[in-house]
Scaffold this active site. Structure first.
Site, PDB file in Angstrom:
ATOM      1  N   HIS A   9       0.833  -1.199   0.000  1.00 22.00           N
ATOM      2  CA  HIS A   9       0.000   0.000   0.000  1.00 22.00           C
ATOM      3  C   HIS A   9       0.871   1.255   0.000  1.00 22.00           C
ATOM      4  O   HIS A   9       1.451   1.629   1.019  1.00 22.00           O
ATOM      5  CB  HIS A   9      -0.914   0.026   1.230  1.00 22.00           C
ATOM      6  CG  HIS A   9      -2.022   1.024   1.120  1.00 22.00           C
ATOM      7  ND1 HIS A   9      -3.271   0.694   0.637  1.00 22.00           N
ATOM      8  CD2 HIS A   9      -2.079   2.342   1.430  1.00 22.00           C
ATOM      9  CE1 HIS A   9      -4.044   1.765   0.651  1.00 22.00           C
ATOM     10  NE2 HIS A   9      -3.344   2.787   1.136  1.00 22.00           N
ATOM     11  N   HIS A  11       1.362   5.237  -2.458  1.00 21.12           N
ATOM     12  CA  HIS A  11       0.797   6.129  -3.461  1.00 21.12           C
ATOM     13  C   HIS A  11       1.917   6.901  -4.158  1.00 21.12           C
ATOM     14  O   HIS A  11       2.957   7.164  -3.552  1.00 21.12           O
ATOM     15  CB  HIS A  11      -0.161   7.142  -2.825  1.00 21.12           C
ATOM     16  CG  HIS A  11      -1.177   6.551  -1.909  1.00 21.12           C
ATOM     17  ND1 HIS A  11      -2.241   5.803  -2.360  1.00 21.12           N
ATOM     18  CD2 HIS A  11      -1.298   6.606  -0.557  1.00 21.12           C
ATOM     19  CE1 HIS A  11      -2.975   5.422  -1.328  1.00 21.12           C
ATOM     20  NE2 HIS A  11      -2.414   5.888  -0.221  1.00 21.12           N
ATOM     21  N   TYR A  27      -7.675  17.117  -0.157  1.00 18.56           N
ATOM     22  CA  TYR A  27      -6.343  17.534   0.266  1.00 18.56           C
ATOM     23  C   TYR A  27      -5.482  17.684  -0.982  1.00 18.56           C
ATOM     24  O   TYR A  27      -5.827  17.179  -2.051  1.00 18.56           O
ATOM     25  CB  TYR A  27      -5.712  16.536   1.243  1.00 18.56           C
ATOM     26  CG  TYR A  27      -5.359  15.193   0.629  1.00 18.56           C
ATOM     27  CD1 TYR A  27      -4.093  14.944   0.118  1.00 18.56           C
ATOM     28  CD2 TYR A  27      -6.305  14.166   0.573  1.00 18.56           C
ATOM     29  CE1 TYR A  27      -3.766  13.720  -0.454  1.00 18.56           C
ATOM     30  CE2 TYR A  27      -5.984  12.939   0.006  1.00 18.56           C
ATOM     31  CZ  TYR A  27      -4.723  12.716  -0.499  1.00 18.56           C
ATOM     32  OH  TYR A  27      -4.405  11.508  -1.060  1.00 18.56           O
ATOM     33  N   ARG A 102     -10.233   0.420  -6.180  1.00 23.75           N
ATOM     34  CA  ARG A 102     -10.410   0.991  -4.857  1.00 23.75           C
ATOM     35  C   ARG A 102     -11.718   1.778  -4.801  1.00 23.75           C
ATOM     36  O   ARG A 102     -12.022   2.552  -5.705  1.00 23.75           O
ATOM     37  CB  ARG A 102      -9.244   1.924  -4.525  1.00 23.75           C
ATOM     38  CG  ARG A 102      -9.235   2.397  -3.084  1.00 23.75           C
ATOM     39  CD  ARG A 102      -8.185   3.473  -2.869  1.00 23.75           C
ATOM     40  NE  ARG A 102      -7.813   3.588  -1.470  1.00 23.75           N
ATOM     41  CZ  ARG A 102      -7.236   4.658  -0.944  1.00 23.75           C
ATOM     42  NH1 ARG A 102      -6.962   5.712  -1.692  1.00 23.75           N
ATOM     43  NH2 ARG A 102      -6.917   4.684   0.336  1.00 23.75           N
ATOM     44  N   HIS A 161      -5.920  -0.309   6.466  1.00 25.61           N
ATOM     45  CA  HIS A 161      -5.736   0.279   7.794  1.00 25.61           C
ATOM     46  C   HIS A 161      -6.390  -0.546   8.911  1.00 25.61           C
ATOM     47  O   HIS A 161      -7.041  -0.003   9.799  1.00 25.61           O
ATOM     48  CB  HIS A 161      -6.276   1.708   7.811  1.00 25.61           C
ATOM     49  CG  HIS A 161      -5.752   2.583   6.713  1.00 25.61           C
ATOM     50  ND1 HIS A 161      -4.510   2.389   6.120  1.00 25.61           N
ATOM     51  CD2 HIS A 161      -6.306   3.655   6.069  1.00 25.61           C
ATOM     52  CE1 HIS A 161      -4.330   3.310   5.190  1.00 25.61           C
ATOM     53  NE2 HIS A 161      -5.390   4.073   5.122  1.00 25.61           N
ATOM     54  N   ASP A 228       1.999   2.669   3.521  1.00 24.82           N
ATOM     55  CA  ASP A 228       1.111   3.824   3.374  1.00 24.82           C
ATOM     56  C   ASP A 228       1.888   5.075   2.961  1.00 24.82           C
ATOM     57  O   ASP A 228       1.429   6.195   3.159  1.00 24.82           O
ATOM     58  CB  ASP A 228       0.308   4.079   4.657  1.00 24.82           C
ATOM     59  CG  ASP A 228      -0.894   4.997   4.456  1.00 24.82           C
ATOM     60  OD1 ASP A 228      -1.454   4.994   3.349  1.00 24.82           O
ATOM     61  OD2 ASP A 228      -1.260   5.730   5.403  1.00 24.82           O
TER      62      ASP A 228
END
Length: 273
Positions: A9, A11, A27, A102, A161, A228
């Site tokens: 996971h 990005h 954001y 997702r 998470h 993450d």
């Protein structure tokens, strides 16, 4: 880290000067480029990774797909798609390494978490021929009957998470227990990611450890781990990614099970062959 470990996971974002963010985003991240992430993987000794489409791009997967094309043997992807995405485009994405979609149930603009089951099932039927899964970003405590809602879902599901539930609600929370039941039914997977998103404490996030134990002990071959990175929308101190890796010795103390979580399980889920 074991051989063929996978960060399941992360990005990539930017460069913002070339790729515009969605006007509906909640954001705006700084540039977090694949070359920087690749350097992190090399430093940590992680050989494989899964890039997940960040919400700031909506369903424009351009940045994700460009990154996958740079490192096809090392990377897999989880995209965001529209219900009417043509099958030919889905096949193209599959060739590039996408293995799931997702669905963000949390960070919607009106701030209300919902489970639009009919739409999700339609999307699942579209991706089922490719063998893809559906990854949910959702607070499981909001869905105490989660195992019943998803009992006959057309594809396998993945939760990020650790179920994305504040640890203060306790492991007896009906939603978390429902997640455990769904996990035991072997219809779901869970990611050990983002402890700072659910913890009431700082590193080493001791209140997260019992949840990691409960999930891993329930079905150890349905758990994966992720950094993450680059830790977007983080409101507390920025963690060192090496420290996040070190948490695994507490979360998954058995070396044989760590081998599953870090290497064997993601190889199956994301099709690393």
């Amino acid at each position: 880290m074991p051989a063929l470990s996978c960060d399941s996971h992360a990005h990539v974002c930017g460069p913002a000067a070339l790729h515009a963010y969605s006007p509906q985003r909640i954001y705006t991240p700084p540039d977090a480029l694949y070359r920087d992430y690749r350097a992190l993987l090399d430093t940590l000794g992680i050989e494989r990774a899964v890039l997940v489409q960040p919400s700031v791009y909506g369903s424009d997967n351009t940045v994700l797909l460009q990154a996958l094309a740079q490192d096809p043997a090392r990377l897999r992807g989880v995209a965001v798609i529209e219900p009417d995405t043509p099958p030919a485009e889905l096949k193209r994405m599959h060739v590039l390494g996408v293995r799931g979609v997702r669905c963000n149930i949390v960070d919607v603009k009106d701030g209300k978490g919902r489970l639009p089951l009919a739409q999700l099932q339609a999307l699942a039927h579209a991706i089922a021929p490719l063998g893809w899964h559906m990854e949910f970003l959702m607070h499981v405590d909001e869905f105490p009957e989660l195992d019943q809602l998803l009992a006959d879902f057309p594809v396998e599901v993945v939760f990020g998470h650790l179920g994305y539930m504040a640890t203060g609600k306790g492991m007896d929370a009906p939603g978390f227990q429902s997640l455990l039941r769904l996990l035991r039914s072997r219809r779901a997977w869970v990611k050990l990611t983002g402890p700072y998103r659910i913890s009431a404490a700082g590193l080493p996030y001791p209140d997260v450890t019992p949840f990691a134990h409960a999930l891993t002990e329930a079905v150890p071959d349905r758990i994966v781990w992720g950094s993450d990175w680059p830790h977007v929308m983080l409101k507390g101190p920025m963690p060192n990614d090496g420290d996040l890796c070190d948490l695994l010795t507490d979360w998954v103390p058995d070396a044989a099970i760590r081998q599953k979580v870090l290497a064997d399980n993601p190889a199956r889920l994301y099709g690393f062959y």
